[in-house]
Scaffold this motif. Structure first.
Motif, PDB file in Angstrom:
ATOM      1  N   ILE A  12     -38.561  75.415  57.448  1.00  0.00           N
ATOM      2  CA  ILE A  12     -37.276  75.073  56.822  1.00  0.00           C
ATOM      3  C   ILE A  12     -37.342  73.772  56.019  1.00  0.00           C
ATOM      4  CG2 ILE A  12     -36.003  76.256  58.648  1.00  0.00           C
ATOM      5  CD1 ILE A  12     -35.303  73.541  59.836  1.00  0.00           C
ATOM      6  N   LEU A  13     -38.525  73.175  55.918  1.00  0.00           N
ATOM      7  CA  LEU A  13     -38.662  71.897  55.226  1.00  0.00           C
ATOM      8  C   LEU A  13     -38.262  72.023  53.762  1.00  0.00           C
ATOM      9  CD1 LEU A  13     -39.643  68.938  55.424  1.00  0.00           C
ATOM     10  CD2 LEU A  13     -41.916  69.763  54.747  1.00  0.00           C
ATOM     11  N   LYS A  14     -37.418  71.095  53.307  1.00  0.00           N
ATOM     12  CA  LYS A  14     -36.952  71.069  51.920  1.00  0.00           C
ATOM     13  C   LYS A  14     -37.122  69.674  51.336  1.00  0.00           C
ATOM     14  CE  LYS A  14     -35.334  75.321  52.044  1.00  0.00           C
ATOM     15  NZ  LYS A  14     -35.963  76.417  51.258  1.00  0.00           N
ATOM     16  N   ASN A  15     -37.128  69.628  50.011  1.00  0.00           N
ATOM     17  CA  ASN A  15     -37.290  68.389  49.247  1.00  0.00           C
ATOM     18  C   ASN A  15     -35.946  67.670  49.039  1.00  0.00           C
ATOM     19  OD1 ASN A  15     -37.910  67.928  45.715  1.00  0.00           O
ATOM     20  ND2 ASN A  15     -38.147  66.429  47.310  1.00  0.00           N
ATOM     21  N   ASP A  16     -34.860  68.211  49.600  1.00  0.00           N
ATOM     22  CA  ASP A  16     -33.498  67.795  49.263  1.00  0.00           C
ATOM     23  C   ASP A  16     -33.293  66.289  49.185  1.00  0.00           C
ATOM     24  OD1 ASP A  16     -32.878  70.440  49.156  1.00  0.00           O
ATOM     25  OD2 ASP A  16     -32.037  70.542  51.163  1.00  0.00           O
ATOM     26  N   ASN A  17     -33.526  65.565  50.279  1.00  0.00           N
ATOM     27  CA  ASN A  17     -33.219  64.133  50.334  1.00  0.00           C
ATOM     28  C   ASN A  17     -34.465  63.263  50.322  1.00  0.00           C
ATOM     29  OD1 ASN A  17     -30.377  64.598  50.572  1.00  0.00           O
ATOM     30  ND2 ASN A  17     -30.717  65.175  52.719  1.00  0.00           N
TER      31      ASN A  17
ATOM     32  N   GLU B  86     -42.754  61.929  49.280  1.00  0.00           N
ATOM     33  CA  GLU B  86     -42.364  61.962  50.694  1.00  0.00           C
ATOM     34  C   GLU B  86     -42.388  63.392  51.228  1.00  0.00           C
ATOM     35  OE1 GLU B  86     -39.303  58.122  50.721  1.00  0.00           O
ATOM     36  OE2 GLU B  86     -38.577  60.121  50.219  1.00  0.00           O
ATOM     37  N   TYR B  87     -41.898  64.310  50.423  1.00  0.00           N
ATOM     38  CA  TYR B  87     -41.892  65.726  50.804  1.00  0.00           C
ATOM     39  C   TYR B  87     -43.315  66.253  51.004  1.00  0.00           C
ATOM     40  CZ  TYR B  87     -41.464  70.804  50.003  1.00  0.00           C
ATOM     41  OH  TYR B  87     -41.565  72.171  50.094  1.00  0.00           O
ATOM     42  N   SER B  88     -44.230  65.893  50.105  1.00  0.00           N
ATOM     43  CA  SER B  88     -45.604  66.389  50.208  1.00  0.00           C
ATOM     44  C   SER B  88     -46.301  65.849  51.456  1.00  0.00           C
ATOM     45  CB  SER B  88     -46.399  66.009  48.950  1.00  0.00           C
ATOM     46  OG  SER B  88     -46.585  64.604  48.864  1.00  0.00           O
TER      47      SER B  88
END
Length: 246
Positions: A104-109, A114-116
């Motif tokens: 469920i990991l998202k780049n939203d915030n 940081e997402y990578s």
């Protein structure tokens, strides 16, 4: 052993306390393996070196494990340590929860960087979901915010995961610059207010309509002035691209 331990510690490995939920336990195991391989440590010494990185609750846990072993048991080898370590600190329930977090990991915030980083950490617990490079790229792309995810769609094939992340970061930078430019243009179009204090019938102010700055600002501008109401100053409003920053 003392000299070997000093060399091992110099690698700056993670310290496991058993109290910090942010420590990546899989990283701990991998860092120990990497450091001991570089140092050429024999298998029977790896566990002893790893134990130097255990503190507080984790240290007490390992000491209980050692005491529970038969007195005539041979020194613990790394494979045995990993098995009991995972059973204690990464039981099936924890690993299942980490897999769900990965799914469920998202780049939203987060920024793309940081997402990578979080994506890579959680992917350790779900290798079955990214068996090949293309699957890893597709899953990463699905978690990107809509604009970046859409614009990277043409770059998903015939590339590496690292290059794809670089592409996403480049697009993020471009979007940020465009947003910054739009904000500046919007600010330039907004109403500019200037206060002028009349003196001897003439307005005098470093930022008033008779200053050099105002002369530049008023070029091509629609200017209107009116008294503020107390007869001691009046306000000038200008709409002009030259008025940015005034």
């Amino acid at each position: 052993m003392a000299q070997l331990a000093m060399k091992f510690v110099r690698h700056g490995l993670l310290v496991l306390t058993g109290t910090d939920p942010t420590v990546d336990l899989q990283d701990f195991l991998e860092e120990v393996e990497k450091a001991t391989t570089l140092l050429g440590v024999k298998d029977n010494w790896v566990v002893q070196l790893a134990s130097h990185q255990l503190k507080y609750i984790a240290d007490r846990w390992f000491k209980r494990v050692e005491k529970s072993r038969p007195e005539d048991a041979p020194p613990m080898i790394w494979a045995e340590f990993k098995k009991i370590f995972i059973k204690k600190w990464l039981p099936p329930g924890v690993r299942a929860a980490l897999v769900i977090l990965f799914e469920i990991l998202k780049n939203d915030n987060m920024t793309v960087l940081e997402y990578s980083i979080k994506f890579e950490k959680l992917s350790h617990y779900a290798p079955h979901l990214i068996l090949i490079e293309d699957e890893k790229i597709d899953r990463f792309a699905r978690g990107l915010i809509l604009g970046i995810g859409k614009d990277t769609s043409s770059g998903r094939r015939n590339t590496t995961f690292t290059d794809f992340v670089d592409l996403a970061m480049d697009l993020e930078r471009i979007y940020q610059e465009e947003r910054s430019n739009r904000d500046q243009d919007k600010k330039a179009r907004t109403l500019g207010t200037f206060s002028v204090i009349p003196s001897s019938g003439k307005g005098q102010s470093s930022r008033g309509p008779w200053s050099p700055q105002w002369e530049q600002c008023r070029k091509g501008a629609t200017v209107s002035c009116y008294f503020s109401g107390d007869s001691s100053s009046f306000l000038c409003h200008a709409y002009s691209p030259y008025c940015r920053g005034f």
